[in-house]
Design a protein around this motif. Structure first.
Motif, mmCIF file in Angstrom:
data_model
loop_
_atom_site.group_PDB
_atom_site.id
_atom_site.type_symbol
_atom_site.label_atom_id
_atom_site.label_comp_id
_atom_site.label_asym_id
_atom_site.label_seq_id
_atom_site.Cartn_x
_atom_site.Cartn_y
_atom_site.Cartn_z
ATOM 1 N N HIS A 1 -2.269 34.696 80.829
ATOM 2 C CA HIS A 1 -1.896 33.861 79.705
ATOM 3 C C HIS A 1 -2.920 32.766 79.499
ATOM 4 C CE1 HIS A 1 1.816 35.579 81.408
ATOM 5 N NE2 HIS A 1 2.166 35.735 80.143
ATOM 6 N N ALA A 2 -3.025 32.328 78.265
ATOM 7 C CA ALA A 2 -3.884 31.196 77.960
ATOM 8 C C ALA A 2 -3.311 29.950 78.627
ATOM 9 C CB ALA A 2 -3.970 31.000 76.448
ATOM 10 N N PRO A 3 -4.159 28.960 78.961
ATOM 11 C CA PRO A 3 -3.663 27.721 79.581
ATOM 12 C C PRO A 3 -2.572 27.086 78.726
ATOM 13 C CG PRO A 3 -6.061 27.795 79.639
ATOM 14 C CD PRO A 3 -5.619 28.945 78.777
ATOM 15 N N GLN A 4 -1.534 26.575 79.377
ATOM 16 C CA GLN A 4 -0.446 25.938 78.657
ATOM 17 C C GLN A 4 -0.866 24.551 78.181
ATOM 18 O OE1 GLN A 4 2.451 27.888 78.035
ATOM 19 N NE2 GLN A 4 0.835 29.235 78.775
ATOM 20 N N PRO A 5 -0.465 24.154 76.964
ATOM 21 C CA PRO A 5 -0.925 22.887 76.403
ATOM 22 C C PRO A 5 -0.321 21.653 77.047
ATOM 23 C CG PRO A 5 0.684 23.921 74.962
ATOM 24 C CD PRO A 5 0.368 24.918 76.038
ATOM 25 N N ASP A 6 0.719 21.807 77.833
ATOM 26 C CA ASP A 6 1.357 20.658 78.482
ATOM 27 C C ASP A 6 1.771 21.064 79.875
ATOM 28 O OD1 ASP A 6 3.610 22.263 78.093
ATOM 29 O OD2 ASP A 6 4.102 21.276 76.202
ATOM 30 N N ASP A 7 2.708 20.326 80.458
ATOM 31 C CA ASP A 7 3.144 20.654 81.814
ATOM 32 C C ASP A 7 4.365 21.567 81.799
ATOM 33 O OD1 ASP A 7 5.005 18.890 80.847
ATOM 34 O OD2 ASP A 7 5.047 17.611 82.633
ATOM 35 N N GLY A 8 4.503 22.342 80.730
ATOM 36 C CA GLY A 8 5.633 23.255 80.631
ATOM 37 C C GLY A 8 5.492 24.439 81.570
ATOM 38 N N SER B 1 5.240 28.373 82.930
ATOM 39 C CA SER B 1 4.468 29.529 82.490
ATOM 40 C C SER B 1 5.343 30.413 81.607
ATOM 41 C CB SER B 1 3.984 30.336 83.692
ATOM 42 O OG SER B 1 5.082 30.959 84.341
ATOM 43 N N PRO B 2 4.750 31.200 80.709
ATOM 44 C CA PRO B 2 5.549 32.095 79.866
ATOM 45 C C PRO B 2 6.488 33.008 80.659
ATOM 46 C CG PRO B 2 3.346 31.926 78.972
ATOM 47 C CD PRO B 2 3.328 31.192 80.296
ATOM 48 N N GLN C 1 9.898 30.654 92.171
ATOM 49 C CA GLN C 1 9.050 30.209 91.072
ATOM 50 C C GLN C 1 9.561 28.912 90.455
ATOM 51 O OE1 GLN C 1 9.211 33.762 88.652
ATOM 52 N NE2 GLN C 1 7.188 34.418 89.337
ATOM 53 N N LEU C 2 10.875 28.800 90.305
ATOM 54 C CA LEU C 2 11.448 27.601 89.715
ATOM 55 C C LEU C 2 11.208 26.391 90.619
ATOM 56 C CD1 LEU C 2 13.075 26.238 87.501
ATOM 57 C CD2 LEU C 2 15.169 26.944 88.686
ATOM 58 N N ASP D 1 0.546 26.826 89.846
ATOM 59 C CA ASP D 1 0.496 28.286 89.856
ATOM 60 C C ASP D 1 1.881 28.841 90.119
ATOM 61 O OD1 ASP D 1 -0.105 30.922 89.967
ATOM 62 O OD2 ASP D 1 -1.166 30.839 91.910
ATOM 63 N N ASN D 2 2.688 28.982 89.043
ATOM 64 C CA ASN D 2 4.023 29.559 89.216
ATOM 65 C C ASN D 2 4.090 30.908 88.556
ATOM 66 O OD1 ASN D 2 4.809 29.074 86.313
ATOM 67 N ND2 ASN D 2 4.519 26.959 86.962
ATOM 68 N N SER D 3 2.961 31.575 88.453
ATOM 69 C CA SER D 3 2.930 32.917 87.866
ATOM 70 C C SER D 3 3.335 33.947 88.897
ATOM 71 C CB SER D 3 1.525 33.229 87.323
ATOM 72 O OG SER D 3 0.586 33.196 88.366
ATOM 73 N N HIS D 4 3.605 35.159 88.401
ATOM 74 C CA HIS D 4 4.020 36.255 89.268
ATOM 75 C C HIS D 4 2.826 36.940 89.893
ATOM 76 C CE1 HIS D 4 5.559 40.012 90.690
ATOM 77 N NE2 HIS D 4 4.993 40.697 89.734
ATOM 78 N N ASP D 5 2.839 37.067 91.181
ATOM 79 C CA ASP D 5 1.814 37.839 91.895
ATOM 80 C C ASP D 5 2.504 38.934 92.677
ATOM 81 O OD1 ASP D 5 -0.483 36.271 91.189
ATOM 82 O OD2 ASP D 5 0.255 34.726 92.555
ATOM 83 N N VAL D 6 1.885 40.115 92.682
ATOM 84 C CA VAL D 6 2.449 41.230 93.445
ATOM 85 C C VAL D 6 2.240 40.975 94.933
ATOM 86 C CG1 VAL D 6 2.279 43.683 93.888
ATOM 87 C CG2 VAL D 6 1.994 42.854 91.579
#
Length: 312
Positions: free
Chosen positions: A207-214, A216-217, A297-298, A307-312
């Protein structure tokens, strides 16, 4: 499924996936790029091509283009692939497609013109200007995922990479080729061809970098999917074992359309496992690992881990 997995990437696949995403209108509100992506791209197209795409849809023959990309003998990028596609004679196309599509008949010259008439201007007006860094990241994702081959049974690894597709042993798959994709995230695109070849374009979680501290998609998508009572009821129901769509429909007592929408949301969040036989989803079951991962992740997000993205 004990079938060996091959993981490959080429920019041509993403060219095809990007056009697939544009034409698959029912998915525009589900893709991570957001519904505004379609409108933004449409504004950049020439009036003539814009009208052509407005009148186009994903015909059943669309499956042919993924097979042609798989069979492309060259090493060049999308422009070279398009040159090759436009130069194929009907006889050449038949020789390529017949072993994998035994029933292929009809106007192959017309098929070629239809595909080239969509892909060439799409490449020139959209994909040629697409972020090259994202293509590099997709190539890197393929390499990272290729390194996982052998670390898990094929069915489990395929499920992790596709975020919930479980290809069953009796589905006739003899060769599974996985390709990471960006545009159609969080969806998968897969087709089964003759000889048991299954080509699957899976979400790379890039994903593209998030514009704030929200969040991850993927995290936001999962949390949002749980904000509906009927979806929680579905998760509780399928925790008791695999359930068909009809089973779930009867359990929740809602219309087919609303039930399908709830299941789609849970599938996009990776909370449901979709059991696939051939090209058909037969039943759904709970992905307990995804529920456990959501907690991790939460917690990682609220404690400030970027880095709260999903990694296998």
């Amino acid at each position: 499924m004990s079938t060996p997995i091959d993981i490959k990437f080429a920019p041509t696949y993403e060219l095809i996936n990007s056009l697939h995403t544009y034409l698959c209108r029912i998915w525009h509100k589900r893709i991570d790029l957001g519904a505004d992506w379609h409108a933004g791209v449409r504004d950049r197209l020439s009036p003539g091509f814009r009208s052509h795409l407005d009148a186009s849809e994903l015909r059943p023959e669309w499956r042919f283009v993924y097979l042609l990309a798989h069979l492309y003998p060259g090493r060049g990028g999308p422009a070279s692939f398009l040159d090759w596609l436009e130069e194929l004679s009907p006889g050449d196309m038949y020789e390529l497609l017949a072993p994998r599509l035994p029933a292929v008949t009809g106007d192959l010259a017309g098929l070629q013109q239809w595909l080239a008439g969509l892909l060439r201007p799409w490449y020139e007006q959209y994909f040629a200007g697409f972020d090259q860094d994202m293509l590099v990241r997709l190539e890197q994702a393929a390499g990272q995922h290729r390194a996982l081959l052998g670390t898990l049974p094929p069915a489990e690894l395929a499920e992790e990479l596709t975020n919930g597709l479980r290809f069953e042993e009796d589905g006739g798959i003899r060769q599974l080729v996985l390709t990471p994709q960006y545009h159609f995230q969080p969806g998968n695109v897969f087709y089964l061809y003759g000889g048991g070849l299954l080509l699957c374009q899976y979400p790379a979680d890039l994903h593209a970098p998030q514009p704030d501290d929200g969040p991850s998609p993927p995290l936001y998508r999962t949390l949002r999917s749980l904000g509906e009572r009927s979806r929680l009821r579905i998760l509780r129901y399928v925790s008791g074992g695999p359930r068909s769509f009809t089973d779930i429909l009867r359990h929740v007592g809602l219309s087919k359309g609303i039930t399908h929408e709830h299941i789609s949301n849970l599938r996009c969040a990776g909370l449901l496992r979709a059991h696939v036989v051939g090209e058909n989803v037969t039943v759904f079951s709970l992905r307990s690992s995804a529920v456990i991962r959501l907690q991790e992740q939460l917690l990682s997000y609220v404690e400030g881990d970027a880095d709260n993205s999903h990694d296998v």
